[in-house]
Design an enzyme around this catalytic site. Structure first.
Site, mmCIF file in Angstrom:
data_model
loop_
_atom_site.group_PDB
_atom_site.id
_atom_site.type_symbol
_atom_site.label_atom_id
_atom_site.label_comp_id
_atom_site.label_asym_id
_atom_site.label_seq_id
_atom_site.Cartn_x
_atom_site.Cartn_y
_atom_site.Cartn_z
ATOM 1 N N GLY A 45 85.497 43.577 12.668
ATOM 2 C CA GLY A 45 85.431 42.540 13.684
ATOM 3 C C GLY A 45 83.989 42.287 14.038
ATOM 4 O O GLY A 45 83.129 43.154 13.848
ATOM 5 N N GLN A 50 77.030 39.396 19.101
ATOM 6 C CA GLN A 50 76.425 40.329 18.151
ATOM 7 C C GLN A 50 75.534 39.623 17.133
ATOM 8 O O GLN A 50 74.776 40.280 16.430
ATOM 9 C CB GLN A 50 77.502 41.125 17.424
ATOM 10 C CG GLN A 50 78.227 42.100 18.337
ATOM 11 C CD GLN A 50 79.238 42.900 17.569
ATOM 12 O OE1 GLN A 50 80.350 42.435 17.340
ATOM 13 N NE2 GLN A 50 78.852 44.092 17.157
ATOM 14 N N CYS A 106 80.518 50.663 16.582
ATOM 15 C CA CYS A 106 80.110 49.269 16.795
ATOM 16 C C CYS A 106 78.897 48.952 15.930
ATOM 17 O O CYS A 106 77.964 49.766 15.852
ATOM 18 C CB CYS A 106 79.791 49.072 18.280
ATOM 19 S SG CYS A 106 79.285 47.396 18.713
ATOM 20 N N LEU A 107 78.903 47.775 15.312
ATOM 21 C CA LEU A 107 77.762 47.367 14.486
ATOM 22 C C LEU A 107 76.475 47.287 15.287
ATOM 23 O O LEU A 107 75.393 47.522 14.753
ATOM 24 C CB LEU A 107 78.052 46.008 13.832
ATOM 25 C CG LEU A 107 79.214 45.963 12.845
ATOM 26 C CD1 LEU A 107 79.497 44.524 12.427
ATOM 27 C CD2 LEU A 107 78.950 46.849 11.641
ATOM 28 N N HIS A 148 88.211 45.631 21.611
ATOM 29 C CA HIS A 148 86.791 45.957 21.396
ATOM 30 C C HIS A 148 85.967 44.671 21.268
ATOM 31 O O HIS A 148 84.935 44.523 21.927
ATOM 32 C CB HIS A 148 86.650 46.823 20.136
ATOM 33 C CG HIS A 148 85.247 47.176 19.801
ATOM 34 N ND1 HIS A 148 84.732 48.424 20.028
ATOM 35 C CD2 HIS A 148 84.248 46.444 19.253
ATOM 36 C CE1 HIS A 148 83.460 48.443 19.631
ATOM 37 N NE2 HIS A 148 83.150 47.251 19.152
ATOM 38 N N GLU A 149 86.421 43.744 20.431
ATOM 39 C CA GLU A 149 85.680 42.489 20.246
ATOM 40 C C GLU A 149 85.728 41.622 21.500
ATOM 41 O O GLU A 149 84.732 40.983 21.863
ATOM 42 C CB GLU A 149 86.204 41.721 19.027
ATOM 43 C CG GLU A 149 86.058 42.456 17.708
ATOM 44 C CD GLU A 149 84.655 42.960 17.418
ATOM 45 O OE1 GLU A 149 83.658 42.328 17.831
ATOM 46 O OE2 GLU A 149 84.550 44.017 16.759
ATOM 47 N N HIS A 152 83.067 42.393 23.920
ATOM 48 C CA HIS A 152 81.755 41.810 23.611
ATOM 49 C C HIS A 152 81.569 40.450 24.287
ATOM 50 O O HIS A 152 80.478 40.165 24.796
ATOM 51 C CB HIS A 152 81.564 41.647 22.099
ATOM 52 C CG HIS A 152 81.106 42.882 21.409
ATOM 53 N ND1 HIS A 152 79.921 43.520 21.695
ATOM 54 C CD2 HIS A 152 81.694 43.612 20.433
ATOM 55 C CE1 HIS A 152 79.783 44.576 20.924
ATOM 56 N NE2 HIS A 152 80.851 44.664 20.146
#
Length: 192
Positions: A45, A50, A106-107, A148-149, A152
């Protein structure tokens, strides 16, 4: 186009993102770039903040997680089906179900993984990539990825759910990430 991932500490990661309309400039390209960037980074995702866009868009693809299930996962999540979707202007309608912990990463916070407790399901109202309004309830691993997304686009990170002691123990790692001292296989955009 593969875009750089915004690193922990960048202010865009703490913004509550804005809804967009279907005239948002180059929306189709933005979504295509998000997919390409997510796949390049081996993510499941990615949310617009991000990639330094403070708008309410995120994409998910849980195929690699579901296809990678071992026998124990298959027993625990027997009804889990892979989901690939675009979420525009998503807003939570409800959360529910039994809270459960899962190890998240997380990225934007590479090399950090921690157990996070979240509700068992989430209902979202959102627009798909064709700007058709949807309302769906998600649970299991897919629900987890979506929550999670979604965080963001609300200016939250998974580390916000950690106990104060755990956050203190991560302080040096987080500082290193914000200074670019962590090696990753993708381009990072550091805080200014």
């Amino acid at each position: 186009m593969i875009l750089p991932i915004v690193a922990y500490g960048h202010p865009v990661l703490r913004k509550v993102c804005e809804d967009i309309d279907k005239d948002y400039p180059e929306l189709e390209k933005l979504i295509a770039d998000m997919w390409e960037t997510m796949y390049h980074t081996n993510g499941v995702g990615i949310a617009a903040p991000q990639i330094n866009k403070p708008v309410r868009i995120f994409v998910i693809d849980t195929v690699q997680i579901v296809e990678g299930f071992d026998e124990e996962d298959k027993k625990e999540y027997p009804d889990e089906k892979p989901v690939k979707k675009v979420f525009i202007n998503a807003h939570t309608v409800a959360t529910g179900g039994k809270d459960w912990a899962y190890n998240e990463g997380c990225l934007s916070i590479p090399k950090v993984r921690e157990d996070v407790v979240r509700p068992g399901e989430v209902t979202l109202r959102y627009l798909d990539e064709n700007f058709v309004e949807q309302e769906e309830t998600f649970s299991g691993i897919t629900g987890r990825v979506i929550m999670h997304e979604y965080d963001h686009i609300e200016g939250k990170l998974f580390i916000d759910y950690l106990a104060p002691l755990k956050k203190r123990l991560l302080k040096k790692k987080l500082e290193d990430i914000s200074k670019g001292k962590v090696r990753v296989d993708y381009r990072m955009m550091l805080p200014k």
